[in-house]
Every structure is written in C-alpha cells, then in structure tokens.
Design a protein around this motif. Structure first.
Motif, short mmCIF file in Angstrom:
data_model
loop_
_atom_site.label_atom_id
_atom_site.label_comp_id
_atom_site.label_asym_id
_atom_site.label_seq_id
_atom_site.Cartn_x
_atom_site.Cartn_y
_atom_site.Cartn_z
N GLU A 260 -23.36 9.24 -15.28
CA GLU A 260 -22.22 8.80 -14.43
C GLU A 260 -21.02 8.52 -15.28
O GLU A 260 -19.92 9.06 -15.18
CB GLU A 260 -22.40 7.46 -13.60
CG GLU A 260 -21.17 7.08 -12.82
CD GLU A 260 -21.55 5.91 -12.01
OE1 GLU A 260 -21.67 6.22 -10.70
OE2 GLU A 260 -21.64 4.92 -12.38
N GLU B 119 -17.50 10.78 -16.07
CA GLU B 119 -16.29 9.86 -16.01
C GLU B 119 -15.23 10.03 -17.08
O GLU B 119 -14.15 9.78 -17.00
CB GLU B 119 -16.31 8.44 -15.39
CG GLU B 119 -16.67 7.84 -14.20
CD GLU B 119 -15.71 8.24 -13.24
OE1 GLU B 119 -14.76 7.43 -13.22
OE2 GLU B 119 -16.00 9.26 -12.36
N THR C 118 -17.16 3.24 -16.35
CA THR C 118 -17.40 3.52 -15.00
C THR C 118 -16.66 2.65 -14.14
O THR C 118 -17.23 2.46 -12.98
CB THR C 118 -19.03 3.33 -14.88
OG1 THR C 118 -19.36 2.03 -15.23
CG2 THR C 118 -19.76 4.32 -15.46
N ARG D 183 -13.85 3.08 -12.62
CA ARG D 183 -13.37 3.85 -11.33
C ARG D 183 -14.29 4.18 -10.48
O ARG D 183 -14.25 4.11 -8.98
CB ARG D 183 -12.51 5.42 -11.78
CG ARG D 183 -11.79 6.00 -10.69
CD ARG D 183 -11.60 7.34 -10.93
NE ARG D 183 -13.02 8.01 -10.88
CZ ARG D 183 -13.49 8.59 -9.82
NH1 ARG D 183 -12.84 8.28 -8.63
NH2 ARG D 183 -14.60 9.09 -9.78
N LYS D 184 -15.76 4.55 -10.80
CA LYS D 184 -16.78 4.92 -9.90
C LYS D 184 -17.32 3.62 -9.18
O LYS D 184 -17.59 3.73 -8.02
CB LYS D 184 -18.02 5.26 -10.54
CG LYS D 184 -17.61 6.94 -11.00
CD LYS D 184 -17.88 7.99 -9.96
CE LYS D 184 -19.03 8.19 -9.29
NZ LYS D 184 -19.10 8.95 -8.00
N LYS E 109 -9.96 9.96 -8.18
CA LYS E 109 -10.47 10.98 -8.98
C LYS E 109 -9.49 11.87 -9.45
O LYS E 109 -9.64 12.55 -10.43
CB LYS E 109 -11.66 11.61 -8.05
CG LYS E 109 -12.35 12.68 -9.11
CD LYS E 109 -13.52 13.10 -8.55
CE LYS E 109 -14.43 14.06 -9.68
NZ LYS E 109 -15.71 14.57 -8.97
#
Length: 511
Positions: free
Chosen positions: A78, A82, A369, A371-372, A394
């Motif tokens: 992940e 990103e 991470t 933003r995720k 995104k």
C-alpha cells in the motif's frame, strides 16, 4: 456545564456532520477526504497544525524496506503504491530520492537484501521512480574504505509539516472549518448527535456545537480523548514510541540519501537536508507520560553519532549538531516485545453501540499511507451519510501542486519576477508551488516584499502564512511552514516574534 474560567459558553448556530479532533496528517487527511465528499466538517487542533508527530518524522514517503523483515507485505504494498500517488498530488513538497544501502555482510546477507529489493520493485508498479540496482563504492565515496559494494533504490522526500497544512487548506477549500489552538474539552452523546465543547486556547472562550459524528484522530493523545473527553472505553491500545533525529552540516556533496545498518538490526537514515545539512535518524524508544514533553536523550545522540561514524569517512561529534527534534509515534499495540518490531499499520474503530451517534477512532498509521487511511475512514463514515460521493483525493492535487515539473515552474516564476533571488525562488517552488504567485502578487521589486527578517524571509511571506496558513508563532513560521530555524540568528527570530506579536489580532484569519 460552565467552563472553569467562568467565561460564558457561546452557542453557534450550525450543526456539523463531522467534527475531527486532531490536526496531524491523519486528522487533516480525513477532514480533506470527508469535506471533498460533501460533508460539513469542522477540525480542531489544540496547538498548531502538525505541531507534534507529523512535523517530527524522517521526512520520507517510503514503502518501508525494513518492514518486509516483519512480513508487513500488505502495508508495504500500500505504501509503495501511495508513493506514486503523492508525488503526483504534491510535486512541490514531494519528490523522488535515491537511497544507497552499504552492504555489510556480517549484518544482513546479500541474498536477503536482494530478495527485499526485488519485492520492493515488484509489489507495486513503478511509474515515476526507478528500480533498484547494485553499486560499487570507489575512492570518491563518502563511506569508509572497507565498504566496497552496496545497493541503490528509490523512495521519496516530503516536507511533512507542509503536507499537513496543505491538506487542511484543501479541506478549507471544500468548505471545512479549521480551528487551530482549539481544544475539544468535552464531547457527550445527546439523542441523535454529539454535544461538543471547544476551548479557544488563546482567548479561553468556550464554544458549544453539535455534530452527527465524531472522529478521534488525536495521535499520541488518542487514549486521552477517550479517558478525559468522551468517557468511552478505548477499543485499542497504543504504544508511544519516540523517534529522534539530529541535524549536522552536510556529510557529503552527493544527492543520494544513505540507509545504514547497525549491529542491533536497526537502520539509520542519513538524508540530504535543506541544501547545507544532513538529517540523521531515527531511534525507537518507548515512552510513558506527556508526548508533548519529549526530547532527544544523550543516549540517542551517541547512538546516531556512532552509527554515522562507523559508516562515513567524515566523522561527527556532539558539537557538530545544529538542531535536534523528537516525535512520538502512536503505534497500534500488537504486543511486540521490541519497539522496532511494532507494526506501522493502522486500524479504524467505529463505536456505534445501540445506534448512538457514531465515534470513529484512528489507531496507528504512518505518513506515507495517510491518504489511504483517510480514504478508508471516509468509506466507514459513508455508512452513516449515504449522500457522500466517492473519494477524490487520489487524483486531486494539493494546493499549489497544479504543475508537473519544478524546473519549469521555476523558469516561469523567474521570468515574471527576475528581481527575486534564485535561492529564494527555489524555496518558494519547493514550499508553495503555484501558490508562490499568491505571495508575490503585485510585487514588482524586492522593496515590495516588506520587512526582511533574514535568510530570505520577508514580510509578504509572513503575512501570507498568517492570512492563509494559520501561522501564529515564530515556531509556526520557521519550523513548520519552513525550516528557516536552521539559519536565522537569535536576533532575527526575536524581530520576527515582535512582528508576529504586533499582528496578534490578525493571527487567526486562516480559520
């Protein structure tokens, strides 16, 4: 409830969909995501934005090569994905950085490193970044002579505090209210909403407001919010891990960063920093007590100096250190006995027992991470607000990031403002991107920039930071909105403080 200072409680008219407590990267990321999906959002932060963990990182957007040793494959994958997303979203404050890993056979065997780098290259598609390769170190290497071979791979650099501020600005552009230096002192469920009391930590005025859902993104204070504010039992435990860094005059003139292995299996980064310095860190020390009071210990200083001197020809000592900082990472308690083995993953917990107003809490996480994490939080929030649209973070660039290449933007600005010093213009490009035009609007000479505080910091920039970026104190300006604290003299900092104090009545304009 009457506040202890006996000031009357002010009752605002509006009801929020979401109140986010915590102005670090996760809180601002969630406010950005949720406001962009149509929710009415308020974020409160007890100090300045990014005033603790989120401004005291290693300044890296990275997959976490060493996390592979702990089988954190999902997290690494992940994070690797990103990197490319964030470089595209914020090309002014995030850019590729090559890392060199000296091979010390007695620490990790060659096959293990090759296997790790193979996964690093292939767990996610590389678009902007280059693949890893082997390197040979010759006479011009800054490393000690016995280090002959190593490896090189890609990650990215980030101005961590500015990443937080830009997310807050993006949330504000979406209609969110951002309140800095504002503490959430009470939050109680009342029928179908939360009744929330917020205290302005400058005026001490208490405001009472309501929201349909509350988000606890308080970072190192996530447990304190459960214990002292919402009176709900925490569903997870966190462990507070201190990471410290030192800054010294640059160790070498090469553009690459170095990742050094140590006998205790930890790694230390040596990163080119602000043109003239090297940033060295980090440590992993579990702490108890108030996260806001942490500082580097002599043991940590000795540790970082020793690891550096074991690898570099240029030796450093305690007197070479020009700056230190320590941050506290609130890591999800996975019962690991070793601080460095604790997961850097995150979990999101929703408390909605008996259909009471929901509470979303964030445990763990890392800046790469964020933003995720915010997108995942938005998806959980969506079950309570079916009118929410899909996440846009995104593909949407952060404020100032609407350009493709720093060199092209520099050339455009230099053509428009030929009188501006090139080193200052470079800093503007790497801090503000196209927002540089907002700072410089109407200026036709350096005299139009106003008072000069030193090292290229002019009144025009400071006023912009007050008006648009919630700057209030000297530290806000010289450590979190910039890194000019490395260069400004004590007298120059004092003059800046005098100016900010005189501007005090204007200092919450950005809210």
């Amino acid at each position: 409830m009457q506040p202890q200072n006996n000031l009357p409680i002010v009752m605002p008219m509006n009801m929020y969909d979401l109140i986010v407590v915590g102005g670090g990267v996760n809180g601002c990321g969630i406010a950005h995501d949720a406001s962009g999906r149509g929710l009415n959002v308020l974020l409160c932060e007890q100090n300045d934005l990014a005033s603790h963990t989120s401004s005291n990182s290693s300044k890296l957007i990275h997959g976490g090569l060493r996390y592979l040793e702990h089988y954190e494959f999902r997290l690494v994958r992940e994070a690797l994905k990103e990197r490319e997303v964030l470089i595209g979203n914020a090309p002014h404050i995030i850019w590729p950085l090559r890392f060199r890993l000296p091979h010390r056979p007695h620490l990790r065997p060659r096959w293990m490193i090759l296997a790790g780098l193979f996964l690093y290259d292939n767990l996610s598609k590389l678009t902007t970044l280059k693949k890893s390769k082997g390197v040979a170190f010759g006479p011009d290497s800054p490393l000690v002579d016995e280090v002959k071979k190593g490896f090189e791979y890609s990650d990215a650099w980030v101005d961590d505090a500015r990443l937080v501020v830009l997310n807050a600005m993006a949330a504000r552009d979406n209609g969110a209210d951002i309140l800095t230096r504002t503490s959430c002192i009470s939050a109680k469920r009342e029928q179908d909403c939360w009744l929330v009391q917020l205290r302005d930590n400058i005026t001490q005025q208490v405001t009472e407001t309501r929201c349909k859902m509350l988000v606890n993104a308080a970072g190192p204070w996530v447990a304190d919010l459960f214990d002292g504010v919402v009176d709900v039992k925490a569903p997870q435990n966190v462990r507070l891990i201190k990471g410290s860094h030192i800054v010294v005059p640059k160790l070498h003139d090469q553009e690459q960063a170095y990742i050094l292995q140590n006998e205790d299996n930890r790694i230390v980064f040596v990163i080119p920093y602000e043109d003239n310095f090297s940033l060295i860190g980090t440590t992993d020390v579990e702490i108890k007590g108030d996260p806001s009071q942490v500082q580097i210990s002599e043991e940590e200083i000795s540790y970082l100096i020793d690891v550096t001197n074991q690898n570099f020809k240029h030796k450093i000592c305690r007197d070479d250190i020009v700056h230190t900082y320590s941050g506290v990472r609130p890591l999800l308690d996975d019962e690991s006995s070793d601080a460095q083995a604790i997961t850097r993953d995150y979990t999101l917990e929703v408390d909605h027992a008996d259909k009471t107003p929901p509470l979303l809490s964030v445990f763990g996480g890392k800046i790469t991470t964020y933003r995720k994490l915010a997108e995942a939080a938005g998806n959980k929030i969506n079950q309570f607000f079916p009118q929410m649209t899909a996440s846009k973070t995104k593909t949407n660039v952060l404020p100032g990031g609407d350009f493709k290449d720093q060199e092209i933007l520099f050339a455009q600005l230099h053509k428009t403002y030929p009188w501006l010093d090139s080193s200052l213009l470079t800093r503007y490009v790497r801090s503000y991107g196209t927002l540089s035009k907002t700072i410089l609007h109407g200026c036709i000479s350096v005299e139009d920039m106003g008072q000069h505080f030193g090292c290229g910091l002019y009144q025009r920039e400071v006023e912009y930071l007050i008006d648009r970026e919630w700057a209030h104190t000297v530290d806000d300006v010289i450590w979190r909105r910039s890194k000019l604290g490395l260069r400004l003299s004590a007298l120059e900092k004092e003059q800046l403080g005098t100016f900010l104090n005189a501007s005090g009545s204007e200092c919450k304009k950005a809210s």
